[in-house]
Design a protein around this motif. Structure first.
Motif, PDB file in Angstrom:
ATOM      1  N   ALA A   1       1.030  -1.243   0.063  1.00  0.00           N
ATOM      2  CA  ALA A   1       0.032  -0.034  -0.022  1.00  0.00           C
ATOM      3  C   ALA A   1       0.910   1.384  -0.062  1.00  0.00           C
ATOM      4  N   PRO A   2       1.333   1.597  -1.413  1.00  0.00           N
ATOM      5  CA  PRO A   2       2.287   2.761  -1.211  1.00  0.00           C
ATOM      6  C   PRO A   2       1.913   4.072  -0.790  1.00  0.00           C
ATOM      7  N   THR A   3       0.671   4.372  -0.617  1.00  0.00           N
ATOM      8  CA  THR A   3       0.100   5.542   0.134  1.00  0.00           C
ATOM      9  C   THR A   3       0.093   5.604   1.380  1.00  0.00           C
ATOM     10  N   GLN A   4       0.222   4.475   1.971  1.00  0.00           N
ATOM     11  CA  GLN A   4       0.021   4.473   3.481  1.00  0.00           C
ATOM     12  C   GLN A   4       1.335   4.149   4.338  1.00  0.00           C
ATOM     13  N   ARG A   5       1.096   5.075   5.591  1.00  0.00           N
ATOM     14  CA  ARG A   5       2.203   4.776   6.513  1.00  0.00           C
ATOM     15  C   ARG A   5       1.776   4.401   7.600  1.00  0.00           C
ATOM     16  N   VAL A   6       2.706   3.231   8.320  1.00  0.00           N
ATOM     17  CA  VAL A   6       2.082   2.778   9.691  1.00  0.00           C
ATOM     18  C   VAL A   6       3.260   3.645  10.764  1.00  0.00           C
ATOM     19  N   ILE A   7       2.496   4.077  11.671  1.00  0.00           N
ATOM     20  CA  ILE A   7       2.934   4.804  12.814  1.00  0.00           C
ATOM     21  C   ILE A   7       2.929   3.878  14.000  1.00  0.00           C
ATOM     22  N   ALA A   8       4.174   3.249  14.543  1.00  0.00           N
ATOM     23  CA  ALA A   8       4.565   2.335  15.516  1.00  0.00           C
ATOM     24  C   ALA A   8       4.934   3.037  16.847  1.00  0.00           C
ATOM     25  N   VAL A   9       4.172   2.977  17.772  1.00  0.00           N
ATOM     26  CA  VAL A   9       4.487   3.766  18.965  1.00  0.00           C
ATOM     27  C   VAL A   9       4.690   2.511  20.129  1.00  0.00           C
TER      28      VAL A   9
ATOM     29  N   TYR B   1       0.712  -1.407  27.095  1.00  0.00           N
ATOM     30  CA  TYR B   1       1.193  -2.059  28.281  1.00  0.00           C
ATOM     31  C   TYR B   1       2.987  -1.989  27.996  1.00  0.00           C
ATOM     32  N   ALA B   2       3.708  -2.318  29.179  1.00  0.00           N
ATOM     33  CA  ALA B   2       5.156  -2.233  28.783  1.00  0.00           C
ATOM     34  C   ALA B   2       5.570  -3.254  27.778  1.00  0.00           C
ATOM     35  N   GLY B   3       6.383  -2.886  27.063  1.00  0.00           N
ATOM     36  CA  GLY B   3       6.928  -3.680  25.944  1.00  0.00           C
ATOM     37  C   GLY B   3       6.040  -3.956  24.757  1.00  0.00           C
ATOM     38  N   HIS B   4       4.914  -3.095  24.913  1.00  0.00           N
ATOM     39  CA  HIS B   4       3.977  -3.385  23.744  1.00  0.00           C
ATOM     40  C   HIS B   4       3.886  -2.198  22.833  1.00  0.00           C
ATOM     41  N   THR B   5       3.082  -2.325  21.648  1.00  0.00           N
ATOM     42  CA  THR B   5       3.295  -1.374  20.588  1.00  0.00           C
ATOM     43  C   THR B   5       1.686  -0.937  20.096  1.00  0.00           C
ATOM     44  N   ALA B   6       1.438   0.151  19.821  1.00  0.00           N
ATOM     45  CA  ALA B   6       0.241   0.743  19.567  1.00  0.00           C
ATOM     46  C   ALA B   6       0.654   1.102  18.221  1.00  0.00           C
ATOM     47  N   TYR B   7      -0.403   0.729  17.130  1.00  0.00           N
ATOM     48  CA  TYR B   7      -0.341   0.926  15.733  1.00  0.00           C
ATOM     49  C   TYR B   7      -1.435   1.970  15.414  1.00  0.00           C
ATOM     50  N   ALA B   8      -1.054   3.126  14.543  1.00  0.00           N
ATOM     51  CA  ALA B   8      -1.851   3.919  13.725  1.00  0.00           C
ATOM     52  C   ALA B   8      -1.407   4.098  12.374  1.00  0.00           C
ATOM     53  N   VAL B   9      -2.497   4.101  11.472  1.00  0.00           N
ATOM     54  CA  VAL B   9      -2.270   3.704   9.977  1.00  0.00           C
ATOM     55  C   VAL B   9      -2.785   5.278   9.412  1.00  0.00           C
ATOM     56  N   VAL B  10      -1.947   6.071   8.602  1.00  0.00           N
ATOM     57  CA  VAL B  10      -2.345   7.179   7.725  1.00  0.00           C
ATOM     58  C   VAL B  10      -2.351   6.970   6.209  1.00  0.00           C
ATOM     59  N   ASP B  11      -3.253   7.160   5.457  1.00  0.00           N
ATOM     60  CA  ASP B  11      -3.443   6.996   4.280  1.00  0.00           C
ATOM     61  C   ASP B  11      -3.423   8.245   3.721  1.00  0.00           C
ATOM     62  N   LEU B  12      -2.108   8.832   2.982  1.00  0.00           N
ATOM     63  CA  LEU B  12      -1.992  10.141   2.452  1.00  0.00           C
ATOM     64  C   LEU B  12      -2.495  10.459   1.178  1.00  0.00           C
ATOM     65  N   ASP B  13      -3.125   9.363   0.490  1.00  0.00           N
ATOM     66  CA  ASP B  13      -3.776   9.453  -0.830  1.00  0.00           C
ATOM     67  C   ASP B  13      -4.872   8.592  -1.006  1.00  0.00           C
ATOM     68  N   PRO B  14      -6.057   8.372  -0.144  1.00  0.00           N
ATOM     69  CA  PRO B  14      -6.835   7.209  -0.292  1.00  0.00           C
ATOM     70  C   PRO B  14      -7.338   7.080  -1.640  1.00  0.00           C
ATOM     71  N   SER B  15      -7.606   8.126  -2.439  1.00  0.00           N
ATOM     72  CA  SER B  15      -8.225   7.853  -3.870  1.00  0.00           C
ATOM     73  C   SER B  15      -7.268   7.418  -4.893  1.00  0.00           C
ATOM     74  N   GLY B  16      -5.636   7.805  -4.497  1.00  0.00           N
ATOM     75  CA  GLY B  16      -4.788   7.363  -5.607  1.00  0.00           C
ATOM     76  C   GLY B  16      -4.851   8.377  -6.465  1.00  0.00           C
ATOM     77  N   ALA B  17      -5.061   9.645  -6.450  1.00  0.00           N
ATOM     78  CA  ALA B  17      -5.470  10.559  -7.406  1.00  0.00           C
ATOM     79  C   ALA B  17      -3.957  11.054  -7.610  1.00  0.00           C
ATOM     80  N   THR B  18      -3.495  11.652  -8.869  1.00  0.00           N
ATOM     81  CA  THR B  18      -2.317  12.215  -9.248  1.00  0.00           C
ATOM     82  C   THR B  18      -2.241  13.530  -9.393  1.00  0.00           C
ATOM     83  N   THR B  19      -3.571  14.099  -9.455  1.00  0.00           N
ATOM     84  CA  THR B  19      -3.659  15.503  -9.709  1.00  0.00           C
ATOM     85  C   THR B  19      -4.594  16.190  -8.652  1.00  0.00           C
ATOM     86  N   GLY B  20      -4.292  17.388  -8.613  1.00  0.00           N
ATOM     87  CA  GLY B  20      -5.104  17.965  -7.348  1.00  0.00           C
ATOM     88  C   GLY B  20      -4.561  17.790  -5.675  1.00  0.00           C
TER      89      GLY B  20
END
Length: 254
Positions: free
Chosen positions: A121-129, A176-195
């Motif tokens: 998913a090239p438009t998505q980024r995973v934020i791992a905390v 919890y200690a030693g655990h990870t929370a994930y959040a995902v952001v999609d920079l361009d859900p529509s996949g548009a190349t213009t606008g």
């Protein structure tokens, strides 16, 4: 005639006495011989007894040495136990980690934050905390994310992604200690190349905007030519898949 017979008799008596004396002397001189074996036996016993005593004395230090060897092992165990983290002052840290997390927001110092591209998913980024601390802590529902230009200083190019509405429940997301929370952001859900937004090449992330100052914001490069249009951000979740599902429900600006 009587004088001749008397002299020989006296001589005979004298010789007999001398012979008797010699016999007694021989008998007396031989007497010590039988006592010699007894003396030898006594000497042998005397030489064995000190030897046995010395053997016992050497065994005792050996036992003492063994005790001294095991003592440090016990001491090391005590030292090792002493290195365990001290129990939290709040008893809920062990019995109620969620409640403890809600009462204790995460500090930036106990977190490790990473941003990676999601595979497939090239438009998505995973934020791992990740919580690198010894106790659970709380985050807000989602991280504060701003898509911006690294060169911009006035925020005119900043783009805020949409987030899910209808939030409720606990006032924080527990990690919890030693655990990870994930959040995902999609920079361009529509996949548009213009606008798409112009000049966006950086993503700013603050893990918990409700409790952390803006100065603790972390910056992650997106690269030139990154398309950003109506981005979406999901809530913190335990897995990437759940974070993606949450991101797809985003429908309002924060």
């Amino acid at each position: 005639m009587s004088m001749k017979s008397t002299l020989p008799s006296a001589a005979v008596l004298l010789l007999g006495a001398l012979a008797l004396t010699a016999c007694q002397s021989d008998s007396t001189g031989a007497a010590p011989a039988p006592s010699s074996p007894s003396a030898s036996t006594s000497s042998s016993t005397s030489s064995v007894s000190p030897s046995a005593s010395a053997s016992v004395s050497q065994s005792a230090p050996a036992a003492t040495s063994a005790s001294a060897t095991t003592a440090p092992a016990t001491g090391a165990g005590t030292t090792k136990a002493a290195t365990k983290p001290a129990p939290a002052k709040d008893p809920g840290a062990a019995s109620d980690p969620d409640g403890y997390a809600f009462r204790h927001p995460c500090s930036i110092g106990q977190l490790s934050v990473q941003v990676t591209r999601r595979a497939g998913a090239p438009t998505q980024r995973v934020i791992a905390v990740r919580n690198t601390g010894a106790l659970s802590c709380g985050l807000s529902y989602y991280p504060l994310v701003v898509l911006d230009s690294a060169k911009a200083q006035d925020g005119t190019a900043a783009v805020h992604p949409m987030v899910p509405d209808g939030l409720g429940g606990p006032p924080a997301y527990p990690v919890y200690a030693g655990h990870t929370a994930y959040a995902v952001v999609d920079l361009d859900p529509s996949g548009a190349t213009t606008g798409t937004a112009a000049g966006v090449d950086e993503m700013d992330v603050l893990p918990d905007a409700g409790h952390m100052p803006a100065a603790q914001t972390l910056n992650f490069p997106l690269g030139k030519g990154t398309s950003v249009l109506k981005p979406k951000l999901g809530l913190y979740r335990d897995t990437v898949a759940d974070a993606v599902a949450s991101m797809r429900t985003a429908n309002m600006l924060p």
